[in-house]
Design a protein around this motif. Structure first.
Motif, mmCIF file in Angstrom:
data_model
loop_
_atom_site.group_PDB
_atom_site.id
_atom_site.type_symbol
_atom_site.label_atom_id
_atom_site.label_comp_id
_atom_site.label_asym_id
_atom_site.label_seq_id
_atom_site.Cartn_x
_atom_site.Cartn_y
_atom_site.Cartn_z
ATOM 1 N N PHE A 21 -29.257 54.628 -11.736
ATOM 2 C CA PHE A 21 -28.903 52.909 -12.326
ATOM 3 C C PHE A 21 -28.352 52.700 -13.144
ATOM 4 N N TRP A 22 -29.501 53.156 -13.559
ATOM 5 C CA TRP A 22 -30.195 53.156 -15.295
ATOM 6 C C TRP A 22 -29.177 53.535 -16.846
ATOM 7 N N LEU A 23 -28.401 54.467 -16.198
ATOM 8 C CA LEU A 23 -27.323 54.945 -16.616
ATOM 9 C C LEU A 23 -26.654 54.503 -17.276
ATOM 10 N N ASP A 24 -25.646 53.281 -17.163
ATOM 11 C CA ASP A 24 -25.030 51.970 -18.036
ATOM 12 C C ASP A 24 -25.505 51.625 -19.017
ATOM 13 N N GLY A 25 -26.944 51.863 -18.981
ATOM 14 C CA GLY A 25 -27.889 51.472 -20.575
ATOM 15 C C GLY A 25 -27.904 52.636 -21.157
ATOM 16 N N ILE A 26 -27.098 53.363 -21.583
ATOM 17 C CA ILE A 26 -27.410 54.238 -22.591
ATOM 18 C C ILE A 26 -25.773 54.687 -22.993
ATOM 19 N N ALA A 27 -25.856 54.262 -24.179
ATOM 20 C CA ALA A 27 -24.618 54.753 -24.819
ATOM 21 C C ALA A 27 -24.600 56.158 -25.071
ATOM 22 N N TYR A 45 -14.581 62.381 -12.871
ATOM 23 C CA TYR A 45 -15.145 62.368 -11.713
ATOM 24 C C TYR A 45 -14.437 61.905 -10.666
ATOM 25 N N ASP A 46 -14.119 61.849 -9.031
ATOM 26 C CA ASP A 46 -13.196 61.295 -7.757
ATOM 27 C C ASP A 46 -14.302 59.693 -7.684
ATOM 28 N N TYR A 47 -15.634 59.825 -7.630
ATOM 29 C CA TYR A 47 -16.931 58.951 -7.301
ATOM 30 C C TYR A 47 -17.257 59.402 -8.007
ATOM 31 N N VAL A 48 -18.861 57.922 -7.208
ATOM 32 C CA VAL A 48 -20.318 58.432 -8.147
ATOM 33 C C VAL A 48 -21.495 58.095 -6.475
ATOM 34 N N ALA A 49 -22.169 58.400 -6.571
ATOM 35 C CA ALA A 49 -23.631 57.972 -5.915
ATOM 36 C C ALA A 49 -24.087 57.368 -6.263
ATOM 37 N N LEU A 50 -24.468 55.973 -6.881
ATOM 38 C CA LEU A 50 -24.974 55.370 -7.867
ATOM 39 C C LEU A 50 -26.900 55.242 -6.868
ATOM 40 N N MET A 51 -27.242 55.988 -7.786
ATOM 41 C CA MET A 51 -29.053 55.707 -6.960
ATOM 42 C C MET A 51 -29.655 54.916 -7.200
ATOM 43 N N ASP A 52 -29.247 54.305 -6.075
ATOM 44 C CA ASP A 52 -29.274 52.400 -6.382
ATOM 45 C C ASP A 52 -30.515 51.766 -5.831
ATOM 46 N N TYR A 53 -31.544 52.489 -5.977
ATOM 47 C CA TYR A 53 -32.988 52.345 -5.504
ATOM 48 C C TYR A 53 -33.738 51.191 -5.030
ATOM 49 N N ARG A 54 -33.642 49.877 -5.169
ATOM 50 C CA ARG A 54 -34.139 48.435 -4.957
ATOM 51 C C ARG A 54 -34.169 48.796 -3.500
ATOM 52 N N ASP A 55 -35.887 47.693 -2.828
ATOM 53 C CA ASP A 55 -35.447 47.405 -1.592
ATOM 54 C C ASP A 55 -35.114 46.096 -1.557
ATOM 55 N N HIS A 56 -34.227 45.488 -1.976
ATOM 56 C CA HIS A 56 -33.610 44.255 -2.169
ATOM 57 C C HIS A 56 -32.195 44.437 -2.685
ATOM 58 N N ALA A 57 -31.147 43.438 -2.431
ATOM 59 C CA ALA A 57 -30.061 42.939 -2.391
ATOM 60 C C ALA A 57 -30.012 42.638 -3.992
ATOM 61 N N LEU A 58 -30.865 41.377 -4.048
ATOM 62 C CA LEU A 58 -30.399 39.913 -4.982
ATOM 63 C C LEU A 58 -30.774 39.868 -5.533
ATOM 64 N N GLY A 59 -31.078 39.290 -6.949
ATOM 65 C CA GLY A 59 -31.889 38.811 -8.069
ATOM 66 C C GLY A 59 -31.296 40.466 -8.991
ATOM 67 N N ASP A 69 -32.974 42.397 -9.831
ATOM 68 C CA ASP A 69 -33.392 44.086 -10.322
ATOM 69 C C ASP A 69 -33.164 44.695 -8.523
ATOM 70 N N GLY A 70 -31.886 43.644 -8.385
ATOM 71 C CA GLY A 70 -31.348 43.988 -7.275
ATOM 72 C C GLY A 70 -30.683 45.277 -7.091
ATOM 73 N N ILE A 71 -30.361 45.639 -5.792
ATOM 74 C CA ILE A 71 -28.977 46.246 -5.513
ATOM 75 C C ILE A 71 -27.752 45.507 -5.993
ATOM 76 N N VAL A 72 -27.341 44.566 -5.770
ATOM 77 C CA VAL A 72 -26.191 44.447 -6.137
ATOM 78 C C VAL A 72 -26.045 44.703 -8.102
ATOM 79 N N SER A 73 -27.166 43.838 -8.337
ATOM 80 C CA SER A 73 -27.287 44.465 -10.210
ATOM 81 C C SER A 73 -27.187 45.437 -10.580
#
Length: 292
Positions: free
Chosen positions: A172-178, A196-210, A212-216
Motif C-alpha cells: 500500500f505504501w507504493l503510492d508514497g514513492i514518486a 496492469y488490469d488490476y492490483v491486489a493491494l497488500m493493505d495489511y492492517r487489522d482495522h478499517a478506519l482511521g 493508519d487503517g485499511i480504508v485510508s
C-alpha cells in the motif's frame, strides 16, 4: 459469520497447498468445501516450479482437472506466479527478464491448449522488488525494473493473443514513492495501475478506519483505479507479525469480519473496488481454528 452481501473474496494459495490440491483429490475436495464455506469465489493457485518439479509444464492435466472442479464449484482460478522458493524478486533485474517472461508464457501456452472449462481465469503476480538487499539504495531503479518487466509481460500477453486479466500484488505504501518512468513522473502505484488490469493491494492492517487503517491506505489506489477504469482488491493478512496492526492473527474471525464490513461500506459504491484477498490459504485455516 459472513455478511449476506459480502464483497467478493479471493485467497492466495502457495506452493505446498496448491501442489497438494493438484496431486491428491482428497486435498482438492477439502479445499473446495472450505472455499465454499468461507464465501471465497477466487483462488490464486500457484502455477510454477516447486521442489524440483513444474507441474504446469510437466503435468498440465493436473491443472486442467483441478481448475475444472473449481469452476464447477463456482470458483474462479488465477495462476499465482512468483515465490520465495524461486527468488522471483530477482525478475525485476534485466538479467532475469527472460525468466519472468517464460513464467507467464507457460500460462499463456497452457490456456491456449486447454479446454475452455479448464483454463485459468487470470494471473496474479507476486514479484516484490523491495525484498532485494539493494532496495534501500536503489529503490527507484528497482521499481523502474519492475515496470519494465511488467510492460514486457503485458506485451507478451498481446503477442500470445490472450485476454486473461493480469495484476500484481503491491504494498500500500507504493503510492508514497514518486517515480519517473517512460517520460511521466507520478506515484509508483499509479504507474503500476496504468500497466496492469488490476492490483491486489497488500493493505495489511487489522482495522478499517482511521489514518493508519485499511480504508485510508487503499483510498488513493481505488480513486486512481476508478479514474482509469481499473480494479483494486484489498489484501489482508492472517500471518503473525511483530507489528500487531499488520495482521488479524491476534484477533478473532468476528473482528476481521467487522473490519472488512466497515471497509466494504466505505468502498461498495465505487466500481473500482473488487473485493478482498486473504493471505493465505493454510495460515487462514490455522488461524480460524486457533482464533475460536
Amino acid at each position: 459469520m459472513l455478511q449476506a452481501q459480502a464483497a467478493p473474496r479471493a485467497i492466495w494459495t502457495w506452493e505446498p497447498e496448491s501442489y497438494a490440491m493438484l496431486q491428491r483429490e482428497s486435498e482438492a475436495d477439502a479445499a473446495i468445501a472450505f472455499l465454499q464455506q468461507k464465501g471465497i469465489q477466487t483462488v490464486y493457485l500457484y502455477a510454477d516450479a516447486y521442489q524440483g518439479h513444474n507441474l504446469i509444464a510437466e503435468q498440465p492435466r493436473l491443472y486442467g482437472r483441478l481448475i475444472q472442479r473449481l469452476h464447477r464449484a463456482g470458483i474462479k482460478t488465477y495462476a499465482l506466479l512468483g515465490s520465495a522458493y524461486l527468488h522471483t524478486e530477482r525478475y525485476v533485474l534485466p538479467s532475469h527478464r527472460k525468466e519472468a517472461l517464460a513464467m507467464v508464457q507457460r500460462i499463456f501456452d497452457y490456456n491456449a491448449q486447454a479446454a475452455p472449462e479448464q483454463r485459468f481465469d487470470g494471473i496474479n503476480l507476486d514479484i516484490e522488488p523491495h525484498i532485494l538487499p539493494q532496495w534501500s539504495s536503489q529503490r527507484l531503479a528497482l521499481l523502474a525494473g519492475f515496470l519494465d518487466m511488467s510492460s514486457a509481460i503485458m506485451a507478451a500477453r498481446r503477442q500470445a493473443g490472450q485476454t486473461l486479466p493480469i495484476g500484481p500484488a503491491i504494498p500500500f505504501w507504493l503510492d508514497g514513492i514518486a517515480l519517473e518512468w517512460q517520460g511521466k513522473r507520478k506515484p509508483a502505484s499509479e504507474h503500476v495501475q496504468d500497466v496492469y488490469d488490476y492490483v491486489a493491494l497488500m493493505d495489511y492492517r487489522d482495522h478499517a478506519l482511521g489514518p493508519d487503517g485499511i480504508v485510508s491506505h487503499g483510498a488513493d489506489e481505488i480513486a486512481y483505479a476508478k479514474a482509469i477504469g481499473r480494479t483494486v482488491w484489498l489484501g489482508v493478512e492472517t500471518l503473525p507479525n511483530e507489528l500487531k496492526k499488520v495482521s488479524f492473527e491476534h484477533l478473532r474471525e468476528a473482528d476481521m469480519e467487522r473490519e472488512l464490513g466497515l471497509a466494504q461500506r466505505s468502498f461498495e459504491d465505487n466500481r473500482a473496488f473488487g473485493g478482498f484477498v486473504i493471505h493465505h490459504y493454510s495460515q487462514y485455516q490455522r488461524w480460524l481454528k486457533s482464533a475460536k
